[in-house]
Design an enzyme around this catalytic site. Structure first.
Site, PDB file in Angstrom:
ATOM      1  N   ASP A 124       0.852  -1.184   0.000  1.00  0.00           N
ATOM      2  CA  ASP A 124       0.000   0.000   0.000  1.00  0.00           C
ATOM      3  C   ASP A 124       0.896   1.245   0.000  1.00  0.00           C
ATOM      4  O   ASP A 124       1.883   1.320  -0.725  1.00  0.00           O
ATOM      5  CB  ASP A 124      -0.954  -0.063   1.205  1.00  0.00           C
ATOM      6  CG  ASP A 124      -2.077   0.966   1.157  1.00  0.00           C
ATOM      7  OD1 ASP A 124      -3.103   0.679   0.518  1.00  0.00           O
ATOM      8  OD2 ASP A 124      -1.911   2.043   1.746  1.00  0.00           O
ATOM      9  N   TRP A 125       0.588   2.265   0.817  1.00  0.00           N
ATOM     10  CA  TRP A 125       1.424   3.471   0.878  1.00  0.00           C
ATOM     11  C   TRP A 125       2.835   3.168   1.382  1.00  0.00           C
ATOM     12  O   TRP A 125       3.751   3.961   1.184  1.00  0.00           O
ATOM     13  CB  TRP A 125       0.771   4.531   1.757  1.00  0.00           C
ATOM     14  CG  TRP A 125      -0.071   5.488   0.955  1.00  0.00           C
ATOM     15  CD1 TRP A 125      -1.416   5.430   0.745  1.00  0.00           C
ATOM     16  CD2 TRP A 125       0.388   6.655   0.255  1.00  0.00           C
ATOM     17  NE1 TRP A 125      -1.816   6.481  -0.041  1.00  0.00           N
ATOM     18  CE2 TRP A 125      -0.735   7.249  -0.349  1.00  0.00           C
ATOM     19  CE3 TRP A 125       1.645   7.251   0.088  1.00  0.00           C
ATOM     20  CZ2 TRP A 125      -0.651   8.414  -1.123  1.00  0.00           C
ATOM     21  CZ3 TRP A 125       1.738   8.404  -0.679  1.00  0.00           C
ATOM     22  CH2 TRP A 125       0.607   8.968  -1.275  1.00  0.00           C
ATOM     23  N   TRP A 164     -12.714   3.192  -3.410  1.00  0.00           N
ATOM     24  CA  TRP A 164     -12.092   3.503  -2.123  1.00  0.00           C
ATOM     25  C   TRP A 164     -11.942   5.013  -1.950  1.00  0.00           C
ATOM     26  O   TRP A 164     -12.234   5.563  -0.878  1.00  0.00           O
ATOM     27  CB  TRP A 164     -10.752   2.807  -2.027  1.00  0.00           C
ATOM     28  CG  TRP A 164      -9.781   3.393  -1.050  1.00  0.00           C
ATOM     29  CD1 TRP A 164      -8.537   3.870  -1.317  1.00  0.00           C
ATOM     30  CD2 TRP A 164      -9.965   3.566   0.360  1.00  0.00           C
ATOM     31  NE1 TRP A 164      -7.941   4.334  -0.166  1.00  0.00           N
ATOM     32  CE2 TRP A 164      -8.793   4.161   0.875  1.00  0.00           C
ATOM     33  CE3 TRP A 164     -11.013   3.287   1.232  1.00  0.00           C
ATOM     34  CZ2 TRP A 164      -8.651   4.483   2.211  1.00  0.00           C
ATOM     35  CZ3 TRP A 164     -10.866   3.597   2.586  1.00  0.00           C
ATOM     36  CH2 TRP A 164      -9.692   4.191   3.065  1.00  0.00           C
ATOM     37  N   ASP A 250      -7.372  -8.684  -4.274  1.00  0.00           N
ATOM     38  CA  ASP A 250      -7.312  -7.262  -3.958  1.00  0.00           C
ATOM     39  C   ASP A 250      -7.781  -6.469  -5.173  1.00  0.00           C
ATOM     40  O   ASP A 250      -7.079  -6.387  -6.187  1.00  0.00           O
ATOM     41  CB  ASP A 250      -5.887  -6.846  -3.572  1.00  0.00           C
ATOM     42  CG  ASP A 250      -5.788  -5.359  -3.260  1.00  0.00           C
ATOM     43  OD1 ASP A 250      -6.842  -4.736  -3.002  1.00  0.00           O
ATOM     44  OD2 ASP A 250      -4.670  -4.820  -3.264  1.00  0.00           O
ATOM     45  N   HIS A 280      -6.462  -7.128   0.341  1.00  0.00           N
ATOM     46  CA  HIS A 280      -5.546  -5.991   0.217  1.00  0.00           C
ATOM     47  C   HIS A 280      -4.501  -6.021   1.325  1.00  0.00           C
ATOM     48  O   HIS A 280      -3.306  -5.855   1.079  1.00  0.00           O
ATOM     49  CB  HIS A 280      -6.321  -4.679   0.264  1.00  0.00           C
ATOM     50  CG  HIS A 280      -5.449  -3.475   0.099  1.00  0.00           C
ATOM     51  ND1 HIS A 280      -4.756  -3.211  -1.070  1.00  0.00           N
ATOM     52  CD2 HIS A 280      -5.129  -2.460   0.955  1.00  0.00           C
ATOM     53  CE1 HIS A 280      -4.063  -2.095  -0.928  1.00  0.00           C
ATOM     54  NE2 HIS A 280      -4.263  -1.626   0.284  1.00  0.00           N
TER      55      HIS A 280
END
Length: 301
Positions: A124-125, A164, A250, A280
């Site tokens: 992710d980030w 999202w 995901d 995810h």
């Protein structure tokens, strides 16, 4: 810059999170505001580090099942909390959060600890920021494990990300634990959901979590497109070993491993994995499998 700090009491009695806190004080480069950044640091200090980077809206709790076995295998294991998350300080104004500031904050933490020979696991980030660290300090990284993330350069987004983004900006109360639970294929326990909620006593602490989805550079007009393109130039010459381990369930990042395999030289010929049945937040769904991927990647040299 007005900064909030989650009281320590909010983290009392967390499920499966016995790690001693460690802190580094960095200063925001634009305002000189001091910011306390928290990180887990387990295992022998003289061992080459494994850096576990979380994303949105999680924190180092996401890696609670990674740290003990990796440390037991003889590795130094570090799991920082991004500014705005976990036990790290949280600027109270959404405008204080930018992609470039996050990169600067984590760069200053990385250099303050003078980490070298790093094995990076990012999701992710944690990838959007972590891969920028690799581009800024390629000599500090020995190998990469890339999972459910990207390094966007303004060329579009998935339907899953669009949904999202819309949800994150419209929902009145930002339900952090609910969001993480929705991004896994297994059902988190009430104690685990509460642990993801713990860093955020009320909505004022969630400005970073609110802002993150809007910062992903999915259009040419977004900030950080040029910086990410420059990072890709470095990654396109990165020859140290790189494996991907994206999950098959995901909707946000499905298929995102392909660009890393195609563009990073160090990814050629590596045993890339599709994690079956992972959502995810695949760290919650397949921690044992991911730990083994990291250990095997290190063992190959």
């Amino acid at each position: 810059m007005h900064v909030l700090r989650t009281p320590d009491a909010a983290f009392a009695g967390l499920s499966d999170y016995p790690f001693a806190p460690h802190y580094v004080e960095i200063r925001d480069r634009a305002t000189a505001t001091p910011l306390r950044l928290h990180y887990v640091d387990e295992g022998p200090r003289d061992a080459a580090p494994i850096l576990l980077m979380h994303g949105e809206p999680s924190w180092s709790y996401l890696y609670r099942k990674f740290v003990p076995p990796l440390a037991a295998a003889g590795h130094r294991v570090l799991a920082p909390d991004l500014i705005g998350f976990g036990k790290s300080d949280k600027p109270a104004d959404r405008a204080d959060y930018t992609y470039e500031r996050h990169v600067e904050w984590m760069s200053d933490w990385l250099t303050a600890l003078d980490l070298k020979g790093i094995t990076l696991f990012c999701q992710d980030w944690g990838g959007l920021i972590g891969l920028r660290l690799v581009a800024a300090f390629p000599d500090r990284f020995a190998r990469l494990v890339i999972a459910n993330t990207g390094l966007p350069i303004g060329t579009g987004w998935s339907e899953g990300f669009a949904a999202w983004l819309a949800f994150s900006q419209r929902v009145e109360t930002f339900p952090v634990g609910f969001i993480v639970n929705g991004g896994t294929t297994r059902e988190l326990t009430p104690a685990e959901v509460a642990a993801y909620d713990a860093p955020f006593p009320d909505e004022t602490y969630k400005e970073g979590a609110r802002q993150f989805p809007t910062l992903v550079p999915i259009t040419p007009e977004h900030a950080s497109v040029a910086e990410n393109k420059a990072a890709w130039e470095v990654l396109s010459r990165f020859e140290k070993p790189v494996v991907t381990c994206f999950s098959d369930k995901d909707a946000v990042t499905h298929g995102g491993e392909k660009i890393f395999i195609e563009r990073i030289p160090g990814a050629k010929g590596q045993p890339h994995t599709i994690v079956k049945g992972g959502g995810h937040f695949l760290q919650e769904d397949a921690p044992e499998e991911l730990v083994q991927i990291i250990l095997d990647h290190i063992a190959r040299g």
